[in-house]
Design a protein around this motif. Structure first.
Motif, PDB file in Angstrom:
ATOM      1  N   ASP A 187      -9.976   7.710  13.553  1.00  0.00           N
ATOM      2  CA  ASP A 187      -9.655   9.003  14.160  1.00  0.00           C
ATOM      3  C   ASP A 187      -8.156   9.280  14.146  1.00  0.00           C
ATOM      4  O   ASP A 187      -7.677  10.157  14.862  1.00  0.00           O
ATOM      5  N   ASN A 188      -7.406   8.536  13.306  1.00  0.00           N
ATOM      6  CA  ASN A 188      -5.958   8.736  13.262  1.00  0.00           C
ATOM      7  C   ASN A 188      -5.428   8.404  11.874  1.00  0.00           C
ATOM      8  O   ASN A 188      -6.023   7.617  11.122  1.00  0.00           O
TER       9      ASN A 188
ATOM     10  N   ARG B 163      -9.046  17.243  16.114  1.00  0.00           N
ATOM     11  CA  ARG B 163      -8.428  16.712  17.331  1.00  0.00           C
ATOM     12  C   ARG B 163      -7.018  17.256  17.501  1.00  0.00           C
ATOM     13  O   ARG B 163      -6.640  17.691  18.596  1.00  0.00           O
TER      14      ARG B 163
ATOM     15  N   GLU C 299     -14.488  13.435  18.759  1.00  0.00           N
ATOM     16  CA  GLU C 299     -13.952  12.208  18.158  1.00  0.00           C
ATOM     17  C   GLU C 299     -15.046  11.232  17.732  1.00  0.00           C
ATOM     18  O   GLU C 299     -14.844  10.452  16.803  1.00  0.00           O
TER      19      GLU C 299
END
Length: 322
Positions: free
Chosen positions: A138-139, A304, A193
């Motif tokens: 998620d990054n 996000r 997420e």
């Protein structure tokens, strides 16, 4: 990918658990079969025995592959010993890394993307193939780590079961009867997420690569995400925390026709996803380009970032592995 694996006897480790995620029970049962009485009476996720018990005996098991080892540290509110009992797993290990040297591949059954690099690292470095539950990450920094590992020839696969949803499969890149697609919408419960990827990967085989922007005008519990695609399609993905009655409702609208479709067969989607991983282990050929996973993770990250930046439109070109 070059591996030395007995294709008729693939030993798998099922690793990790997170709150609200019953994959250790369901995925292990799909490979191994299960104790019907224990699963029905004791599984903390009642939906799992509901769909397992509907299956004929011959539908359970994936020939030549078994979950032989399990490790859960209790983060999900259940124990590895209980999963092993319900899903007939012979070996429970104290530490996840104890499976190294005893299995041919590992399945990381957790859905918190920010944890996956560190959960996967010891197995990637040991040369074991790894399947990672959605979302892969998620990054951006962790995405770069995975991209670098793939470039180095490491055997890594990640997907949502929704890629294998049979109800949507007829429309994977074949929507001619609808004309040119102009609008697509899809829904999911829970959080962007963790569950946004279910919605995204359901539509990705229909639209293909070429997503351009993401704009999330919602909140952490009510994500309303507007995506654009180079095919001239506007997409709305809605992820509302408690909308459990609205999982996988898909609408396709084109210049000459439309369709409303609903995801229904969880067992089929999970089994097809796991079979794809086993086929990957046997052939060394990824079932779909890893570049698709990269683009999907950029969408997760962009959604996000947009929410965190008061709904700013995020171009996917801004979200690079770094």
């Amino acid at each position: 990918m070059s591996l030395v694996i007995d294709p008729a006897n693939i030993r798998l480790a099922l690793l990790g658990c997170t709150p609200g995620n019953g994959h250790p029970y369901s995925w292990s049962a799909i490979f191994n079969g299960y104790d019907r009485e224990a699963m029905t009476k004791e599984c903390p996720f009642p939906g799992i025995p509901q769909y397992l018990n509907k299956q004929p005996a011959e539908a359970l098991g994936i020939p030549g592959a078994k979950v032989t080892h399990i490790h859960c540290a209790g983060e999900g509110g259940f124990t590895a010993e209980h999963v092993a009992k319900c899903s007939t797993i012979p070996h429970v290990v104290e530490r996840a890394t104890d499976v190294i040297g005893h299995v041919d591949a590992v399945i990381i059954a957790t859905d918190i993307g920010g944890e996956h690099v560190e959960r996967a690292r010891p197995f990637v470095e040991a040369g074991l193939p790894v399947f990672i539950d959605k979302p892969l990450t998620d990054n951006s920094p962790d995405l770069k780590t995975f991209v670098d590992w793939i470039a180095a020839g490491k055997a890594i696969m990640s997907s949502s079961c929704m890629r294998y949803c049979k109800e949507f499969a007829p429309y994977h890149l074949a929507t001619r009867e609808l004309g040119a697609l102009r609008y697509v919408s899809i829904t999911t419960p829970k959080y962007w997420e963790t569950y946004g990827i279910h919605a995204l990967e359901a539509i990705y085989p229909i639209l293909g690569p070429g997503f351009l922007t993401a704009q999330n005008s919602g909140t952490s519990k009510r994500n309303i995400v507007h995506l654009t695609h180079q095919r001239g399609v506007d997409i709305i993905v809605t992820a509302i925390a408690d909308m459990f009655g609205g999982f996988g409702q898909l609408q396709l609208c084109g210049t000459t026709g439309s369709r409303a479709l609903a995801f229904e067969d969880t067992f089929h989607a999970f089994r097809a996803q796991l079979v794809a991983f086993i086929d990957y282990l046997r052939s060394g050929v990824h079932p779909f380009p890893f570049s698709e996973t990269v683009e999907l993770m950029k969408l997760v990250i962009a959604g996000r970032l947009s929410r965190e930046q008061s709904g700013r439109v995020i171009a996917l070109s801004e979200v690079e592995p770094r």
